[in-house]
Design a protein around this motif. Structure first.
Motif, mmCIF file in Angstrom:
data_model
loop_
_atom_site.group_PDB
_atom_site.id
_atom_site.type_symbol
_atom_site.label_atom_id
_atom_site.label_comp_id
_atom_site.label_asym_id
_atom_site.label_seq_id
_atom_site.Cartn_x
_atom_site.Cartn_y
_atom_site.Cartn_z
ATOM 1 N N GLY A 1 0.795 -1.218 0.000
ATOM 2 C CA GLY A 1 0.000 0.000 0.000
ATOM 3 C C GLY A 1 0.828 1.268 0.000
ATOM 4 O O GLY A 1 2.063 1.258 -0.048
ATOM 5 N N LEU A 2 0.120 2.355 0.026
ATOM 6 C CA LEU A 2 0.694 3.690 0.037
ATOM 7 C C LEU A 2 0.447 4.315 1.395
ATOM 8 O O LEU A 2 -0.686 4.282 1.891
ATOM 9 N N VAL A 3 1.471 4.872 2.001
ATOM 10 C CA VAL A 3 1.331 5.633 3.248
ATOM 11 C C VAL A 3 1.158 7.084 2.835
ATOM 12 O O VAL A 3 1.979 7.615 2.086
ATOM 13 N N LEU A 4 0.106 7.726 3.314
ATOM 14 C CA LEU A 4 -0.150 9.114 2.936
ATOM 15 C C LEU A 4 -0.524 9.938 4.159
ATOM 16 O O LEU A 4 -1.389 9.546 4.948
ATOM 17 N N LEU A 5 0.131 11.069 4.292
ATOM 18 C CA LEU A 5 -0.172 12.017 5.370
ATOM 19 C C LEU A 5 -1.605 12.510 5.224
ATOM 20 O O LEU A 5 -2.068 12.775 4.107
ATOM 21 N N CYS A 6 -2.309 12.636 6.341
ATOM 22 C CA CYS A 6 -3.663 13.197 6.313
ATOM 23 C C CYS A 6 -4.011 13.732 7.701
ATOM 24 O O CYS A 6 -3.351 13.426 8.681
ATOM 25 N N GLU A 7 -5.048 14.525 7.746
ATOM 26 C CA GLU A 7 -5.552 15.020 9.027
ATOM 27 C C GLU A 7 -6.123 13.838 9.815
ATOM 28 O O GLU A 7 -6.742 12.943 9.212
ATOM 29 N N PRO A 8 -5.947 13.812 11.132
ATOM 30 C CA PRO A 8 -6.510 12.711 11.926
ATOM 31 C C PRO A 8 -8.022 12.525 11.731
ATOM 32 O O PRO A 8 -8.501 11.396 11.661
ATOM 33 N N THR A 9 -8.765 13.615 11.605
ATOM 34 C CA THR A 9 -10.215 13.487 11.405
ATOM 35 C C THR A 9 -10.531 12.891 10.032
ATOM 36 O O THR A 9 -11.491 12.134 9.892
ATOM 37 N N GLU A 10 -9.714 13.224 9.029
ATOM 38 C CA GLU A 10 -9.911 12.637 7.707
ATOM 39 C C GLU A 10 -9.602 11.144 7.737
ATOM 40 O O GLU A 10 -10.312 10.341 7.128
ATOM 41 N N LYS A 11 -8.555 10.768 8.466
ATOM 42 C CA LYS A 11 -8.213 9.349 8.599
ATOM 43 C C LYS A 11 -9.385 8.588 9.212
ATOM 44 O O LYS A 11 -9.788 7.538 8.703
ATOM 45 N N THR B 1 -2.682 -0.069 10.185
ATOM 46 C CA THR B 1 -2.092 -1.163 10.948
ATOM 47 C C THR B 1 -1.803 -0.618 12.335
ATOM 48 O O THR B 1 -1.776 0.597 12.527
ATOM 49 N N PRO B 2 -1.578 -1.482 13.311
ATOM 50 C CA PRO B 2 -1.269 -0.985 14.654
ATOM 51 C C PRO B 2 -0.093 -0.004 14.669
ATOM 52 O O PRO B 2 -0.080 0.938 15.465
ATOM 53 N N HIS B 3 0.864 -0.183 13.777
ATOM 54 C CA HIS B 3 2.023 0.722 13.711
ATOM 55 C C HIS B 3 1.596 2.167 13.442
ATOM 56 O O HIS B 3 2.225 3.101 13.941
ATOM 57 N N TYR B 4 0.535 2.360 12.675
ATOM 58 C CA TYR B 4 0.090 3.706 12.300
ATOM 59 C C TYR B 4 -1.038 4.235 13.170
ATOM 60 O O TYR B 4 -1.476 5.366 12.972
ATOM 61 N N ASP B 5 -1.514 3.434 14.111
ATOM 62 C CA ASP B 5 -2.551 3.917 15.022
ATOM 63 C C ASP B 5 -2.029 5.129 15.789
ATOM 64 O O ASP B 5 -0.908 5.121 16.293
ATOM 65 N N GLY B 6 -2.845 6.164 15.848
ATOM 66 C CA GLY B 6 -2.465 7.374 16.568
ATOM 67 C C GLY B 6 -1.602 8.333 15.767
ATOM 68 O O GLY B 6 -1.204 9.376 16.279
ATOM 69 N N TYR B 7 -1.308 7.998 14.523
ATOM 70 C CA TYR B 7 -0.494 8.866 13.666
ATOM 71 C C TYR B 7 -1.336 9.372 12.501
ATOM 72 O O TYR B 7 -2.260 8.684 12.053
ATOM 73 N N PRO B 8 -1.014 10.560 11.979
ATOM 74 C CA PRO B 8 -1.825 11.148 10.906
ATOM 75 C C PRO B 8 -1.465 10.608 9.520
ATOM 76 O O PRO B 8 -1.132 11.368 8.598
ATOM 77 N N TYR B 9 -1.505 9.301 9.371
ATOM 78 C CA TYR B 9 -1.219 8.657 8.097
ATOM 79 C C TYR B 9 -2.284 7.612 7.823
ATOM 80 O O TYR B 9 -2.617 6.823 8.705
#
Length: 114
Positions: free
Chosen positions: A46-56, A70-78
């Motif tokens: 997949g593609l990792v893309l920066l985004c606003e937390p609300t958009e995520k 994935t758990p690795h990206y939980d809590g991050y704006p991606y």
């Protein structure tokens, strides 16, 4: 229609100041020296893309299989994006949003003035 990394690069480099590079030893995109997207070579791909937390949150809640985390990206704006299933128009919009989050103020001002 499945998207390729080359198509993602073409979409992103249409935005001012975007350059290809690497991010965590994988192909990435940056603006003003700051990364905002990368192609994952991990098992889930997949593609990792920066985004606003609300958009995520909204993308994940939509139920669209193109968006996941994935758990690795939980809590991050991606947000993680499945290039095999994402709608190209929506990806263009998300790349634009990621650009606005990372682009230096000078580039954002120049783009608003054009």
């Amino acid at each position: 229609m499945a998207m390729t990394w080359d198509q993602v690069v073409a979409m992103a480099t249409a935005l001012p100041g975007v350059a290809e590079g690497t991010w965590w030893r994988s192909p990435g995109l940056n603006v003003g020296g700051k990364s905002f997207a990368r192609l994952r070579d991990e098992a889930e791909g997949g593609l990792v893309l920066l985004c606003e937390p609300t958009e995520k949150e909204a993308l994940l809640a939509s139920g669209d299989p193109a968006f996941y985390t994935t758990p690795h990206y939980d809590g991050y704006p991606y947000i993680l994006i499945d290039l095999d299933t994402v709608d190209p128009q929506q990806l263009t919009e998300l790349l634009d949003s990621a650009w606005w989050l990372r682009a230096p103020a000078k580039l954002r001002r120049a783009r608003q003035g054009s």
